[in-house]
Write a protein that holds these residues in place. Structure first.
Motif, PDB file in Angstrom:
ATOM      1  N   ALA A  91       0.093   0.852 -10.330  1.00 42.69           N
ATOM      2  CA  ALA A  91       0.229   1.548  -8.580  1.00 42.69           C
ATOM      3  C   ALA A  91      -0.449   0.608  -7.812  1.00 42.69           C
ATOM      4  O   ALA A  91      -0.488  -0.157  -8.645  1.00 42.69           O
ATOM      5  CB  ALA A  91      -0.969   2.668  -8.573  1.00 42.69           C
ATOM      6  N   HIS A  92       0.286   0.944  -6.710  1.00 46.03           N
ATOM      7  CA  HIS A  92       0.179   0.930  -5.846  1.00 46.03           C
ATOM      8  C   HIS A  92      -1.482   0.817  -5.057  1.00 46.03           C
ATOM      9  O   HIS A  92      -2.159   1.651  -4.956  1.00 46.03           O
ATOM     10  CB  HIS A  92       0.883   0.489  -4.381  1.00 46.03           C
ATOM     11  N   LYS A  93      -2.278  -0.385  -4.724  1.00 51.10           N
ATOM     12  CA  LYS A  93      -3.812   0.043  -4.489  1.00 51.10           C
ATOM     13  C   LYS A  93      -4.366  -0.294  -3.862  1.00 51.10           C
ATOM     14  O   LYS A  93      -5.240  -0.149  -3.033  1.00 51.10           O
ATOM     15  CB  LYS A  93      -4.931  -0.394  -5.841  1.00 51.10           C
ATOM     16  N   SER A  98      -1.358   0.505   2.420  1.00 48.09           N
ATOM     17  CA  SER A  98      -1.081   2.655   2.084  1.00 48.09           C
ATOM     18  C   SER A  98      -1.131   2.789   3.465  1.00 48.09           C
ATOM     19  O   SER A  98      -0.079   3.709   3.756  1.00 48.09           O
ATOM     20  CB  SER A  98      -2.183   3.126   1.532  1.00 48.09           C
ATOM     21  N   TYR A 105       3.869   4.113  -0.863  1.00 51.19           N
ATOM     22  CA  TYR A 105       2.503   4.634  -1.625  1.00 51.19           C
ATOM     23  C   TYR A 105       2.968   5.697  -2.391  1.00 51.19           C
ATOM     24  O   TYR A 105       2.108   5.806  -3.898  1.00 51.19           O
ATOM     25  CB  TYR A 105       1.408   4.286  -1.131  1.00 51.19           C
ATOM     26  N   ASN A 109       3.035   5.773  -6.960  1.00 46.86           N
ATOM     27  CA  ASN A 109       1.920   6.236  -7.235  1.00 46.86           C
ATOM     28  C   ASN A 109       2.472   7.640  -8.353  1.00 46.86           C
ATOM     29  O   ASN A 109       2.008   7.646  -9.057  1.00 46.86           O
ATOM     30  CB  ASN A 109       0.884   6.241  -6.664  1.00 46.86           C
ATOM     31  N   SER A 131      -5.432   7.212 -14.354  1.00 46.68           N
ATOM     32  CA  SER A 131      -6.729   6.227 -13.588  1.00 46.68           C
ATOM     33  C   SER A 131      -6.700   6.350 -12.578  1.00 46.68           C
ATOM     34  O   SER A 131      -6.238   6.020 -10.870  1.00 46.68           O
ATOM     35  CB  SER A 131      -5.873   4.913 -13.168  1.00 46.68           C
ATOM     36  N   SER A 133      -9.406   7.320  -8.589  1.00 43.47           N
ATOM     37  CA  SER A 133     -10.093   6.522  -8.100  1.00 43.47           C
ATOM     38  C   SER A 133     -10.985   7.206  -6.977  1.00 43.47           C
ATOM     39  O   SER A 133     -11.379   8.304  -6.796  1.00 43.47           O
ATOM     40  CB  SER A 133      -9.503   5.407  -7.146  1.00 43.47           C
ATOM     41  N   TYR A 157      -3.166   5.799   0.161  1.00 45.76           N
ATOM     42  CA  TYR A 157      -3.074   5.564  -1.208  1.00 45.76           C
ATOM     43  C   TYR A 157      -4.389   6.667  -1.543  1.00 45.76           C
ATOM     44  O   TYR A 157      -3.876   6.971  -2.760  1.00 45.76           O
ATOM     45  CB  TYR A 157      -4.325   4.347  -1.482  1.00 45.76           C
ATOM     46  N   LYS A 161      -3.760   9.489  -4.733  1.00 43.85           N
ATOM     47  CA  LYS A 161      -4.232   9.335  -6.259  1.00 43.85           C
ATOM     48  C   LYS A 161      -4.601  11.108  -6.200  1.00 43.85           C
ATOM     49  O   LYS A 161      -4.317  11.476  -6.798  1.00 43.85           O
ATOM     50  CB  LYS A 161      -5.823   9.085  -6.425  1.00 43.85           C
TER      51      LYS A 161
END
Ligand code: NAD
Ligand code: WQD
Length: 355
Positions: A91-93, A98, A105, A109, A131, A133, A157, A161
Motif C-alpha cells: 500500500a501507499h502509506k 495522500s 491512494y 490501496n 494491514s 491502521s 490514506y 484503509k
C-alpha cells in the motif's frame, strides 16, 4: 519449528520488501512457512532480501517485481505457486502525500486490494491477513480505543484503509468461504535486532522514528516537532508505538490461527501505552547517546492529539502481547541507522529477483 498441522504452508506476502513486510518475511521463514513475495519497490528495495535470507538462514521461495493492480501478473504468481494464504502489506502509506494525491491512494490501496481479492478468488485462495491502521479511528477522542470505535478518518490514506475494511467485510458477509484477519496497527517502529533490517523509506521520512534516526546520524539537521499546543500533558501529540518485531509476531500468530477462524475478525495491534513526541525524543537521545536537535513548529495537517490502543481483544483471543518497550524500539532503530546510515541503496541487487 512450531507444530502447525492445519495452518497454511505457502504464504504470499504483498509488499514484502517494505518495512513491516521484510521483518514479516523473517518471522515467517523462522516458523517454517514458505514465503513468496510481490512488491513494486515503490517504497523499498529488492536489496533487502539478501538480508532477510541471511537472518533467517533460509531462502525466500520467489520474489516478483510487480504492481498488485496488475491482475494478469499477479495471477501468474498464483499459477506458479500453491499459495494457501496472503498477508497483504502492499500500500501507499504517507498521510501527507495522500492529501495531495488522493486518487493514487484510492487506486493503489483500494484498487490494489480489490485486484488481489479477484485473483485470490479465481485461484480458490480465500485466507487473508490485512494491514489496516489506527488512522481509521481518526478524531476518535480520548483513548484507549477498542475495535468498536467508529471510523472517523481524517485524510485519504485513512479513508482508503477504512474502505478496504468495508470491502473485506462485504466479501466475508457474502461468501462464507473467506477468512480475513484485519489487523489495525497503531505506530510500528524499531528494527530487527541484528541491525540488518529497518525502516528505509524513499525520500524524506514522514514518520517520527526514521526522521529521528536520520537526524541522529547527521543526514538531516533537526527534527521538527509538529505542535506543542496539543491538549496533552507536555503539549506534544501522543501515539502508541509498537516494536516492528512484536508487530510481525502478531502476523505469524494470525497465520497460525487462520484455520480456526471464519469470516472477518478485526484486532488492534498496540501496546496500550501512549508516548508523546518529546517522550520519544528523550528515549531516542538516551538510546543513541546523542543530542537530537529539534524545534517546535506548527501542527501537521491531519494530525490528531492522541491515538492509543485498547489491545485487550487480541490478547484475550490469541494470547498475543507485545514484549518490547519504547527503549527497545529506540535502541534497535538506532542500531539499524548507524549500521546503514544511507539505507540499503548501495547494496548489490539480490540475484534472481524477477521482473
Ligand atoms: P512500506 O512502504 O515500507 O511497505 C509497503 C510495501 O509495499 C513497499 O515495499 C512498497 O514498495 C510496496 N508497494 C506499494 N505499492 C505497491 C503496489 N501497487 N504493488 C506492489 N507493491 C507495492 O510500509 P510499511 O510501513 O511496511 O507498511 C506496510 C503496511 O502496513 C501498509 O499497508 C501500511 O498502510 C500498513 N500500516 C503501516 C503502519 C506504519 O506505521 N508503518 C501503520 C499502520 C498500517
Ligand atoms: C507520530 C507523531 C507527529 C514526524 C501515521 C499514520 C498511521 C500509521 C503511522 C500507517 C505525530 C509527530 C512526526 C516528524 C513530528 N501509518 N512527528 N515530527 O502520524 O501517528 O501515524 O503513521 O497506517 O496510520 O497516520 O505517525 O510517525 O508520522 O507521527 O513531530 O518529523 O510524531 O505529528 O504526533 P502518525 P508519525
Amino acid at each position: 519449528m512450531s507444530e502447525r498441522p492445519s495452518a497454511p504452508s505457502t504464504v504470499l506476502v504483498t509488499g514484502g520488501a517494505g518495512f513491516i513486510g521484510s521483518h514479516a518475511c523473517v518471522e515467517l521463514l523462522d516458523h517454517g512457512y514458505e514465503v513468496i513475495v510481490v512488491d513494486d519497490y515503490s517504497n523499498s528495495s529488492p536489496r533487502v532480501f539478501a538480508r532477510v535470507e541471511r537472518i533467517a538462514g533460509r531462502f525466500v521461495g520467489a520474489v516478483y517485481e510487480l504492481d498488485i493492480r496488475d491482475r494478469r501478473a499477479l495471477s501468474a504468481v498464483f499459477d506458479r505457486h500453491p499459495v494457501d494464504a496472503v498477508v497483504h502489506f502492499a500500500a501507499h502509506k504517507a498521510v501527507g502525500e495522500s492529501t495531495r494525491m488522493p486518487v493514487t491512494y484510492y487506486d493503489v490501496n483500494v484498487g490494489g486490494t480489490t485486484a488481489l481479492l479477484h485473483v485470490m478468488a479465481e485461484h480458490g485462495v480465500r485466507s487473508l491477513v490485512f494491514s489496516s491502521s489506527c488512522s481509521v479511528y481518526g478524531e476518535a477522542g480520548e483513548g484507549p480505543l477498542d475495535e468498536d470505535t467508529p471510523h472517523r478518518p481524517t485524510n485519504p490514506y485513512a479513508s482508503s484503509k477504512a474502505l478496504c475494511e468495508a470491502v473485506l467485510a462485504d466479501v466475508c458477509r457474502t461468501d462464507p468461504r473467506w477468512t480475513v484477519l484485519c489487523l489495525r496497527y497503531f505506530n510500528p517502529a524499531g528494527a530487527h535486532p541484528s541491525g540488518l533490517l529497518g525502516e528505509d523509506p524513499h525520500g524524506t521520512p514522514d514518520n517520527l522514528f526514521p526522521y529521528l534516526a536520520q537526524v541522529g546520524v547527521g543526514r538531516r539537521p533537526r527534527l521538527r516537532v509538529f505542535g506543542a499546543d496539543w491538549p496533552t500533558p507536555d503539549g506534544t501529540a501522543i501515539r502508541d508505538y509498537l516494536h516492528v518485531m512484536d508487530t510481525v509476531e502478531a502476523h505469524r500468530v494470525a497465520l497460525d490461527r487462520l484455520a480456526d477462524s471464519s469470516g472477518m475478525t478485526v484486532f488492534n495491534l498496540g501496546r496500550g501505552q501512549g508516548s508523546s513526541v518529546l517522550d520519544v525524543l528523550a528515549a531516542f537521545e538516551r538510546a543513541s547517546g546523542r543530542t537530537i536537535p529539534h524545534e517546535i513548529t506548527e501542527r501537521r495537517a491531519g494530525d490528531v492529539a492522541a491515538l492509543v490502543a485498547d489491545a485487550g481483544a487480541v490478547a484475550r483471543a490469541w494470547g498475543w502481547r507485545p514484549t518490547r518497550d519504547l527503549a527497545d524500539m529506540c535502541r534497535d532503530a538506532w542500531r539499524f541507522q548507524q549500521l546503514n546510515p544511507d539505507g540499503l541503496q548501495g547494496e548489490p541487487r539480490r540475484p534472481g529477483t524477477t521482473k
